[in-house]
Write a protein that holds these residues in place. Structure first.
Motif, PDB file in Angstrom:
ATOM      1  N   TYR A   4     -11.192  25.426  91.740  1.00  0.00           N
ATOM      2  CA  TYR A   4     -12.052  26.141  92.681  1.00  0.00           C
ATOM      3  C   TYR A   4     -11.613  27.597  92.795  1.00  0.00           C
ATOM      4  O   TYR A   4     -10.446  27.928  92.651  1.00  0.00           O
ATOM      5  CB  TYR A   4     -11.950  25.542  94.087  1.00  0.00           C
ATOM      6  N   CYS A   6     -12.962  30.706  95.680  1.00  0.00           N
ATOM      7  CA  CYS A   6     -13.897  31.001  96.760  1.00  0.00           C
ATOM      8  C   CYS A   6     -14.850  32.120  96.356  1.00  0.00           C
ATOM      9  O   CYS A   6     -14.410  33.217  96.000  1.00  0.00           O
ATOM     10  CB  CYS A   6     -13.146  31.389  98.034  1.00  0.00           C
ATOM     11  N   SER A   8     -16.675  33.814  98.284  1.00  0.00           N
ATOM     12  CA  SER A   8     -16.779  34.822  99.336  1.00  0.00           C
ATOM     13  C   SER A   8     -15.586  35.771  99.323  1.00  0.00           C
ATOM     14  O   SER A   8     -15.742  36.975  99.132  1.00  0.00           O
ATOM     15  CB  SER A   8     -16.894  34.149 100.704  1.00  0.00           C
ATOM     16  N   CYS A   9     -14.377  35.227  99.524  1.00  0.00           N
ATOM     17  CA  CYS A   9     -13.200  36.113  99.572  1.00  0.00           C
ATOM     18  C   CYS A   9     -12.681  36.451  98.169  1.00  0.00           C
ATOM     19  O   CYS A   9     -11.936  37.406  98.006  1.00  0.00           O
ATOM     20  CB  CYS A   9     -12.097  35.520 100.448  1.00  0.00           C
ATOM     21  N   ASN A  12      -8.934  33.219  96.920  1.00  0.00           N
ATOM     22  CA  ASN A  12      -8.325  31.911  97.162  1.00  0.00           C
ATOM     23  C   ASN A  12      -8.645  30.939  96.037  1.00  0.00           C
ATOM     24  O   ASN A  12      -9.801  30.634  95.770  1.00  0.00           O
ATOM     25  CB  ASN A  12      -8.815  31.329  98.493  1.00  0.00           C
ATOM     26  N   ARG A  13      -7.608  30.447  95.386  1.00  0.00           N
ATOM     27  CA  ARG A  13      -7.735  29.428  94.345  1.00  0.00           C
ATOM     28  C   ARG A  13      -6.955  28.165  94.684  1.00  0.00           C
ATOM     29  O   ARG A  13      -6.911  27.243  93.888  1.00  0.00           O
ATOM     30  CB  ARG A  13      -7.220  29.967  93.005  1.00  0.00           C
ATOM     31  N   PHE A  16      -7.966  24.696 100.227  1.00  0.00           N
ATOM     32  CA  PHE A  16      -9.336  24.268 100.517  1.00  0.00           C
ATOM     33  C   PHE A  16      -9.341  23.028 101.386  1.00  0.00           C
ATOM     34  O   PHE A  16      -8.389  22.255 101.383  1.00  0.00           O
ATOM     35  CB  PHE A  16     -10.085  23.956  99.210  1.00  0.00           C
ATOM     36  N   GLN A  59     -14.556  23.757 102.039  1.00  0.00           N
ATOM     37  CA  GLN A  59     -14.329  24.902 102.918  1.00  0.00           C
ATOM     38  C   GLN A  59     -13.132  25.679 102.391  1.00  0.00           C
ATOM     39  O   GLN A  59     -12.084  25.100 102.096  1.00  0.00           O
ATOM     40  CB  GLN A  59     -14.060  24.462 104.347  1.00  0.00           C
ATOM     41  N   CYS A  60     -13.277  26.988 102.284  1.00  0.00           N
ATOM     42  CA  CYS A  60     -12.171  27.847 101.871  1.00  0.00           C
ATOM     43  C   CYS A  60     -11.127  27.854 102.982  1.00  0.00           C
ATOM     44  O   CYS A  60     -11.455  28.083 104.151  1.00  0.00           O
ATOM     45  CB  CYS A  60     -12.680  29.263 101.614  1.00  0.00           C
ATOM     46  N   CYS A  63     -10.851  32.037 104.150  1.00  0.00           N
ATOM     47  CA  CYS A  63     -11.891  32.752 104.908  1.00  0.00           C
ATOM     48  C   CYS A  63     -12.813  31.830 105.695  1.00  0.00           C
ATOM     49  O   CYS A  63     -13.574  32.296 106.535  1.00  0.00           O
ATOM     50  CB  CYS A  63     -12.712  33.645 103.983  1.00  0.00           C
ATOM     51  N   PHE A  72     -18.031  26.561  94.421  1.00  0.00           N
ATOM     52  CA  PHE A  72     -16.619  26.896  94.222  1.00  0.00           C
ATOM     53  C   PHE A  72     -16.200  26.651  92.774  1.00  0.00           C
ATOM     54  O   PHE A  72     -15.475  27.453  92.185  1.00  0.00           O
ATOM     55  CB  PHE A  72     -15.740  26.068  95.170  1.00  0.00           C
TER      56      PHE A  72
END
Length: 82
Positions: A4, A6, A8-9, A12-13, A16, A59-60, A63, A72
């Protein structure tokens, strides 16, 4: 489980929240909000559409964005770490 990232941000890998969807079909009293009938799988009446959404949402953990798992996974695939 796929990798995954994110969408949006975009950083983030690794952090989650996996949200497993467990839909329950019900008929409610329109005045009180009380559940008057629960439907089992495939038992909905003609006016009740069956749930068609994803089994998993993500969900991240950085963020807070909540999206389908596909979003994702696709973003990670297009932005590989190779």
């Amino acid at each position: 489980m796929p990798a995954y990232l994110c969408p949006s941000c975009k950083t983030n890998r690794s952090r989650f929240n996996i949200i497993e969807q467990n839909p329950k079909s019900v008929k409610m009293d329109p005045r009180s909000g009380d559940v008057v009938q629960e439907y089992g799988p495939g038992e909905q009446d003609a006016f009740h559409a069956a749930y068609q959404g994803p089994e998993i949402k993500v969900q991240c953990g950085a963020c807070g964005l909540i999206e389908d798992e596909k979003s994702f996974a696709a973003f990670a695939e297009h932005n590989r770490l190779d």
